[in-house]
Design a protein around this motif. Structure first.
Motif, mmCIF file in Angstrom:
data_model
loop_
_atom_site.group_PDB
_atom_site.id
_atom_site.type_symbol
_atom_site.label_atom_id
_atom_site.label_comp_id
_atom_site.label_asym_id
_atom_site.label_seq_id
_atom_site.Cartn_x
_atom_site.Cartn_y
_atom_site.Cartn_z
ATOM 1 N N LEU A 261 4.422 5.716 -5.423
ATOM 2 C CA LEU A 261 4.404 5.398 -6.877
ATOM 3 C C LEU A 261 3.330 6.359 -7.556
ATOM 4 O O LEU A 261 3.601 7.287 -8.438
ATOM 5 C CB LEU A 261 4.109 4.094 -7.402
ATOM 6 N N LEU A 262 2.029 6.486 -6.833
ATOM 7 C CA LEU A 262 0.966 7.545 -7.546
ATOM 8 C C LEU A 262 1.600 8.908 -7.262
ATOM 9 O O LEU A 262 1.391 9.821 -8.161
ATOM 10 C CB LEU A 262 -0.206 7.285 -6.740
ATOM 11 N N VAL A 263 2.249 9.205 -6.067
ATOM 12 C CA VAL A 263 2.882 10.537 -6.012
ATOM 13 C C VAL A 263 3.916 11.064 -6.993
ATOM 14 O O VAL A 263 3.859 11.944 -7.484
ATOM 15 C CB VAL A 263 3.465 10.655 -4.508
ATOM 16 N N MET A 264 4.688 9.912 -7.115
ATOM 17 C CA MET A 264 5.715 9.981 -8.366
ATOM 18 C C MET A 264 5.198 10.126 -9.787
ATOM 19 O O MET A 264 5.837 11.052 -10.484
ATOM 20 C CB MET A 264 6.566 8.787 -8.325
ATOM 21 N N LEU A 265 3.896 9.468 -9.936
ATOM 22 C CA LEU A 265 3.220 9.715 -11.286
ATOM 23 C C LEU A 265 2.726 11.268 -11.526
ATOM 24 O O LEU A 265 2.504 11.948 -12.337
ATOM 25 C CB LEU A 265 2.034 8.632 -11.555
ATOM 26 N N VAL A 266 2.225 11.906 -10.219
ATOM 27 C CA VAL A 266 1.770 13.113 -10.243
ATOM 28 C C VAL A 266 3.093 14.071 -10.331
ATOM 29 O O VAL A 266 2.851 15.057 -11.157
ATOM 30 C CB VAL A 266 1.236 13.522 -8.831
ATOM 31 N N GLY A 267 4.114 13.679 -10.029
ATOM 32 C CA GLY A 267 5.450 14.204 -10.126
ATOM 33 C C GLY A 267 5.686 14.413 -11.826
ATOM 34 O O GLY A 267 6.124 15.318 -12.215
ATOM 35 N N ILE A 268 5.648 13.199 -12.291
ATOM 36 C CA ILE A 268 5.758 13.041 -13.832
ATOM 37 C C ILE A 268 4.815 14.087 -14.611
ATOM 38 O O ILE A 268 5.226 14.794 -15.355
ATOM 39 C CB ILE A 268 5.370 11.730 -14.435
ATOM 40 N N ALA A 269 3.562 14.072 -13.995
ATOM 41 C CA ALA A 269 2.547 15.007 -14.719
ATOM 42 C C ALA A 269 2.958 16.436 -14.527
ATOM 43 O O ALA A 269 2.758 17.325 -15.369
ATOM 44 C CB ALA A 269 1.289 14.581 -14.081
ATOM 45 N N GLY A 270 3.610 16.887 -13.217
ATOM 46 C CA GLY A 270 4.155 18.217 -12.884
ATOM 47 C C GLY A 270 5.394 18.544 -13.891
ATOM 48 O O GLY A 270 5.463 19.619 -14.064
ATOM 49 N N LEU B 174 0.945 -1.164 -0.067
ATOM 50 C CA LEU B 174 0.187 0.180 0.063
ATOM 51 C C LEU B 174 0.814 1.040 -0.076
ATOM 52 O O LEU B 174 0.416 2.153 -0.795
ATOM 53 C CB LEU B 174 -0.934 0.029 1.337
ATOM 54 N N THR B 175 1.730 1.232 0.987
ATOM 55 C CA THR B 175 2.660 2.381 1.021
ATOM 56 C C THR B 175 3.603 2.532 -0.513
ATOM 57 O O THR B 175 3.649 3.624 -0.836
ATOM 58 C CB THR B 175 3.765 2.217 2.204
ATOM 59 N N GLY B 176 3.900 1.608 -0.911
ATOM 60 C CA GLY B 176 4.545 1.695 -2.130
ATOM 61 C C GLY B 176 4.016 2.024 -3.307
ATOM 62 O O GLY B 176 4.301 2.688 -4.077
#
Length: 164
Positions: free
Chosen positions: A12-21, A6-8
């Motif tokens: 990973l979702l936060v990182m994908l938001v970073g990619i979108a950023g 769950l944490t991982g």
């Protein structure tokens, strides 16, 4: 679902938001990705986490340096003086706050067009420099995106190794 999975997944979702950023410059993309890797490293407390963090921080530094050096050299090679690039960079910073999301690239490219037009005293002669500025902005985005994607891949590999 275990806590690690769950944490991982959330990180990973936060990182994908970073990619979108990175693609739509609203959020500091590489900063957000590295913050997620830092959180994972702190939670993981293993060599995998710290190694992934070190690699991602090195990628961040390399991408940061390259995204200014490579396009800047390309612009100088195209005949755009360094002082024009500095003025355009300052205009881009102002544009970031004036027109959120698109202001930075628009003001950067627009400033190069305007300053080069004033230098040549002819609006049509600065089209080549402006096109080079558009290419430079694209190269800068691609460098940052590559750094971000490499950080995400590094995290996924380290996370997989740590949880096998």
């Amino acid at each position: 679902m275990t806590t690690e999975v769950l944490t991982g997944t959330l990180l990973l979702l936060v990182m994908l938001v970073g990619i979108a950023g990175i693609i739509i410059p609203v959020l500091p993309g590489l900063g957000l990705i590295n913050a997620a890797v830092l959180v994972w490293a702190l939670l993981e407390q293993s060599p995998y986490g710290w190694t992934a963090l070190g690699v991602c921080l090195a990628l961040w530094g390399a991408a940061f340096a390259l995204q200014y050096l490579v396009p800047g050299k390309r612009l100088v090679d195209a005949g755009v003086p360094t002082w024009v690039i500095v003025v355009a960079g300052l205009a881009g910073v102002v544009g970031f706050f004036v027109v959120p999301v698109l202001g930075l690239p628009l003001f950067f490219v627009g400033a190069i067009y305007l300053v080069q037009s004033l230098r040549a005293r002819h609006l049509g002669r600065s089209v080549g420099s402006t096109w080079q500025a558009v290419i430079a902005v694209g190269i800068s985005q691609l460098i940052e995106l590559t750094g971000g994607m490499l950080c995400v891949v590094t995290y996924v590999i380290a996370w997989t190794l740590a949880n096998r």
